[in-house]
Design a protein around this motif. Structure first.
Motif, PDB file in Angstrom:
ATOM      1  N   TYR A  59      34.496  40.864  39.175  1.00 58.99           N
ATOM      2  CA  TYR A  59      35.691  40.069  39.386  1.00 58.99           C
ATOM      3  C   TYR A  59      36.710  40.319  38.289  1.00 58.99           C
ATOM      4  O   TYR A  59      36.351  40.608  37.142  1.00 58.99           O
ATOM      5  N   ASP A  61      39.190  39.050  35.488  1.00 59.12           N
ATOM      6  CA  ASP A  61      39.033  37.926  34.569  1.00 59.12           C
ATOM      7  C   ASP A  61      39.796  36.689  35.040  1.00 59.12           C
ATOM      8  O   ASP A  61      39.348  35.555  34.832  1.00 59.12           O
ATOM      9  N   LYS A  64      37.502  34.795  37.727  1.00 52.93           N
ATOM     10  CA  LYS A  64      36.096  34.503  37.475  1.00 52.93           C
ATOM     11  C   LYS A  64      35.851  32.996  37.445  1.00 52.93           C
ATOM     12  O   LYS A  64      36.600  32.246  36.834  1.00 52.93           O
ATOM     13  N   GLY A  65      34.798  32.586  38.124  1.00 49.64           N
ATOM     14  CA  GLY A  65      34.466  31.178  38.202  1.00 49.64           C
ATOM     15  C   GLY A  65      35.170  30.437  39.316  1.00 49.64           C
ATOM     16  O   GLY A  65      34.809  29.289  39.611  1.00 49.64           O
ATOM     17  N   ARG A  66      36.173  31.061  39.940  1.00 47.42           N
ATOM     18  CA  ARG A  66      36.922  30.418  41.021  1.00 47.42           C
ATOM     19  C   ARG A  66      36.747  31.124  42.361  1.00 47.42           C
ATOM     20  O   ARG A  66      36.725  30.464  43.406  1.00 47.42           O
ATOM     21  N   THR A  68      34.660  33.922  44.951  1.00 45.92           N
ATOM     22  CA  THR A  68      33.355  34.494  45.240  1.00 45.92           C
ATOM     23  C   THR A  68      33.477  35.499  46.378  1.00 45.92           C
ATOM     24  O   THR A  68      33.983  35.166  47.450  1.00 45.92           O
TER      25      THR A  68
END
Length: 121
Positions: A59, A61, A64-66, A68
């Motif tokens: 992903y 940066d 990332k974390g948001r 998928t």
């Protein structure tokens, strides 16, 4: 021989979610890597997320974390689940796939036509 069609874009408020999909059709034997890119007017196209045939993902940066990325090989489809959307995520999103074409034992790269994602503040 092969076409990629994106769907799922639209208008959403900041903090909301969207799920993009990209379906491949045509003379497909198998699909290797599948990716999502995005591009704003006057800007270069940038990689958002990528997934290999083995399921390994990468992903940007900024997402990332948001976001998928996932795929359904039986449907020749790649998805991008986007959560906690921000106004800066507003772009046209494109899918990309490396396809082993069934009619010839060769791998070719294909692009979809893009789907608009707009995030309001």
């Amino acid at each position: 021989q092969v076409q990629l069609v994106e769907s799922g874009g639209g208008l959403v408020q900041a903090g909301g979610s969207l799920r993009l999909s990209c379906a491949a059709s045509g003379s497909i034997f198998s699909i290797n890597a599948m990716d999502w890119y995005r591009q704003a007017p006057g800007k270069q196209r940038e990689l958002v997320a990528a997934i290999t045939s083995g399921g390994s993902t990468n992903y940007a940066d900024s997402v990332k974390g948001r976001f998928t990325i996932s795929r359904d090989n039986a449907k020749n489809t790649v998805y991008l689940q986007m959560n906690s959307l921000k106004p800066e995520d507003t772009d046209v999103y494109y899918c990309n796939a490396d396809v082993l074409v069934a009619t010839t034992p060769r791998i070719y790269q294909y692009w979809g036509q893009g789907t608009q994602v707009t995030v309001s503040s």
